[in-house]
Design a protein around this motif. Structure first.
Motif, PDB file in Angstrom:
ATOM      1  N   LYS A   1       1.807   0.147  -2.675  1.00  0.00           N
ATOM      2  CA  LYS A   1       2.730   0.826  -1.766  1.00  0.00           C
ATOM      3  C   LYS A   1       2.056   0.844  -0.403  1.00  0.00           C
ATOM      4  O   LYS A   1       0.846   1.094  -0.299  1.00  0.00           O
ATOM      5  CB  LYS A   1       3.024   2.255  -2.230  1.00  0.00           C
TER       6      LYS A   1
ATOM      7  N   GLY B   1       9.998   6.597  -0.789  1.00  0.00           N
ATOM      8  CA  GLY B   1       8.802   6.072  -1.446  1.00  0.00           C
ATOM      9  C   GLY B   1       7.903   7.191  -1.939  1.00  0.00           C
ATOM     10  O   GLY B   1       8.364   8.185  -2.485  1.00  0.00           O
TER      11      GLY B   1
ATOM     12  N   LYS C   1       5.972   2.732   0.982  1.00  0.00           N
ATOM     13  CA  LYS C   1       7.129   2.074   0.350  1.00  0.00           C
ATOM     14  C   LYS C   1       6.670   0.869  -0.439  1.00  0.00           C
ATOM     15  O   LYS C   1       5.739   0.222  -0.124  1.00  0.00           O
ATOM     16  CB  LYS C   1       8.123   1.647   1.408  1.00  0.00           C
TER      17      LYS C   1
END
Length: 180
Positions: free
Chosen positions: A23, A141, A180
């Motif tokens: 991420k 996220g 994200k």
């Protein structure tokens, strides 16, 4: 030539799986304050911090360009870059560490407390630190927030004697990242 097509499909599929464990953000926010009561605010914000989190291992890395910190007063920003941080010589701050106990499958929309331990490098000096963090799942996220302090002496950041009463050696840092 035909065996290449299955190989490419397999490569795309496995790289897609690997990418899911990472991420990232390039718009993480770091706010710091080294103000002293009764004097002008010494604070800045950097909204372009890059952060990468490996969701499988909990490893986390961050990079902030020193010249990315913005102050309310331009002269203060100039002094910060030239006199204190020597940003031409030390252009970035980095952190490499691990979020302990992280299991992204257990994240919810409610903050959960974690510890992040690693090495913070600022001004060419490294220091091992452990910071508290609140982590949660959001629509965008994974959100990570933290508040902690460091001492400017730990990183050989010299505060000129003429302003030493106006700038705190204890620097409060707030982190706000959505990966994200």
């Amino acid at each position: 030539m035909k065996p290449i097509i299955p190989f490419l499909l397999m490569l795309l599929f496995t790289s897609g799986l690997h990418a899911q464990s990472k991420k990232v953000t390039k718009t993480g926010a770091i706010h710091f304050e080294a103000s002293v009561p009764s004097f002008e605010e010494v604070a800045a914000l950097n909204k372009s911090t890059t952060v990468v989190l490996n969701t499988e291992t909990g490893e986390i890395a961050a990079l902030a360009l020193i010249k990315g910190f913005r102050f309310k007063i331009a002269l203060m920003e100039e002094h910060f870059n030239e006199n204190y941080m020597e940003s031409n010589k030390y252009p970035k701050a980095t952190f490499k560490g691990k979020v302990y106990g992280l299991d992204v499958n257990n994240l919810t929309e409610n903050n959960k407390d974690y510890s992040i331990k690693g090495v913070l490098e600022i001004h060419g000096k490294s220091k091992e630190i452990t910071i508290p963090a609140k982590i949660k799942k959001t629509n965008e996220g994974i959100a990570i927030a933290s508040n902690f302090s460091v001492n400017s002496d730990d990183f050989d950041i010299q505060i000129p004697k003429v302003v030493s009463k106006k700038v705190s050696k204890k620097v409060n840092i707030d982190l706000d990242f959505v990966l994200k």
